[in-house]
Design an enzyme around this catalytic site. Structure first.
Site, PDB file in Angstrom:
ATOM      1  N   GLU A 109       0.991  -1.265   0.051  1.00 52.32           N
ATOM      2  CA  GLU A 109      -0.018  -0.029  -0.081  1.00 52.32           C
ATOM      3  C   GLU A 109       0.887   1.243  -0.038  1.00 52.32           C
ATOM      4  O   GLU A 109       1.974   1.337   0.632  1.00 52.32           O
ATOM      5  CB  GLU A 109      -1.095   0.127   1.237  1.00 52.32           C
ATOM      6  CG  GLU A 109      -2.118  -0.872   1.156  1.00 52.32           C
ATOM      7  CD  GLU A 109      -2.013  -1.988   1.911  1.00 52.32           C
ATOM      8  OE1 GLU A 109      -3.074  -2.734   2.018  1.00 52.32           O
ATOM      9  OE2 GLU A 109      -0.832  -2.218   2.412  1.00 52.32           O
ATOM     10  N   THR A 110       0.168   2.395  -0.486  1.00 47.97           N
ATOM     11  CA  THR A 110       0.722   3.648  -0.509  1.00 47.97           C
ATOM     12  C   THR A 110      -0.252   4.507  -0.117  1.00 47.97           C
ATOM     13  O   THR A 110      -1.448   4.678  -0.620  1.00 47.97           O
ATOM     14  CB  THR A 110       1.412   3.961  -2.047  1.00 47.97           C
ATOM     15  OG1 THR A 110       2.330   3.110  -2.319  1.00 47.97           O
ATOM     16  CG2 THR A 110       1.889   5.490  -1.787  1.00 47.97           C
TER      17      THR A 110
END
Length: 293
Positions: free
Chosen positions: A46-47
């Site tokens: 995830e970002t």
């Protein structure tokens, strides 16, 4: 335009352990397509893109992207973003923060010692709910490359905003042998709400080892999955009942991919059901830099 970012390792106290996370601390001016491209560039599970909140009483709005799409909620990005913003001084020195996410406002408690952030703990915005029934044990076993005897009973879909197929296994040894067969997964779960697969095995009283496979999100295997841990609390309270009160579990994940992680999971149980669920742990800052977009 130049955007500041930090990376950190979440649910660990060691550099290069836990689950890596990238956080753009001020993502104003980025459209969703560019956010998705940045998430693919980092290629972490995830970002996070931090934006001003819609409600001024809240700390920030978070948009969370995997390499394959956006999520309404995720645990390690929520915990890691709280850690990053507190560490760089972008949040108040004391007290909780509240992030606006797709599931609603998520409160995070930040612990500090001698001015340094030591741990962050989120309270799930949605309580665990049981979802759509899963296929038969023999089919789930084939999907994981295991024998039916390697699976315990009561595989179920649970969600705190993001659904997971909780698949209890008979041993840690079976968990280590598990390999997601993509043909079987495509037949059984590609169109199922529980297409993110979360096999679990008990290692002791209050201790569990888990893995998480999410091919639909571009994540072959995740190192630490806070949203799955929150959902797992519903399964634990249901199938391992105990008197009402606060229950505690230790969730270990990531050993299979060389990223050992530890998640602290708590549930306040009232009338035999979760009344609140908390997920927390430690984090380590890794890097800071700029993106030129």
């Amino acid at each position: 335009m130049t955007f500041h970012y930090c990376t950190c390792d979440v649910f660990t106290d060691r550099l290069f352990g836990g689950n890596p996370l990238a956080v753009l601390t001020d993502a104003r001016g980025l459209d969703p397509a560019t956010m998705q491209a940045v998430a693919r560039e980092f290629n972490y599970s995830e970002t996070v893109f931090v934006l001003p909140p819609a409600d001024p009483r809240h700390t920030a709005r978070l948009r969370i992207f995997t390499p394959g799409g956006e999520l309404p909620f995720a645990g390690h990005p929520t915990v890691g973003t709280a850690f990053v913003l507190a560490t760089v001084g972008a949040t108040p020195a004391a007290g909780d923060v509240v992030f606006e996410e797709g599931v609603g406002p998520v409160r995070v408690t930040i612990e500090r010692q001698a001015g340094a952030v030591t741990a962050c703990t989120l309270t799930a915005a949605q309580l665990p709910v049981r979802g759509t029934a899963l296929p038969a044990r023999a089919e789930l076993a084939a999907m994981l490359g295991l024998d039916p005897a390697d699976l315990s009973a009561n595989a179920e879909t649970w969600s705190c905003g993001v659904p997971f197929a909780v698949v209890p296994l008979a041993s840690v040894e079976a968990l280590a042998r598990a390999r997601l067969n993509m043909d079987w997964w495509g037949r059984l779960l590609a169109g199922h709400e529980g297409r993110k697969v979360y096999p679990v095995a008990q290692t002791g009283e209050g201790c569990w080892r888990v893995r998480m496979f999410a091919p639909s999100l571009g994540v072959a295997e995740d190192a630490a999955t806070g949203s799955a841990a929150a959902a797992f609390a519903g399964w634990l309270v249901t199938w391992h009942p105990a008197p009402d009160g606060t229950r505690h579990w230790r969730i270990q994940q990531g050993e299979a991919i060389g990223r050992p992680s530890e998640i602290s999971l708590e549930a306040d149980v009232l009338n035999g059901a979760p009344a609140a669920v908390r997920v927390g742990g430690r984090c380590v800052m890794v890097s800071e830099g700029s993106l030129r977009l």
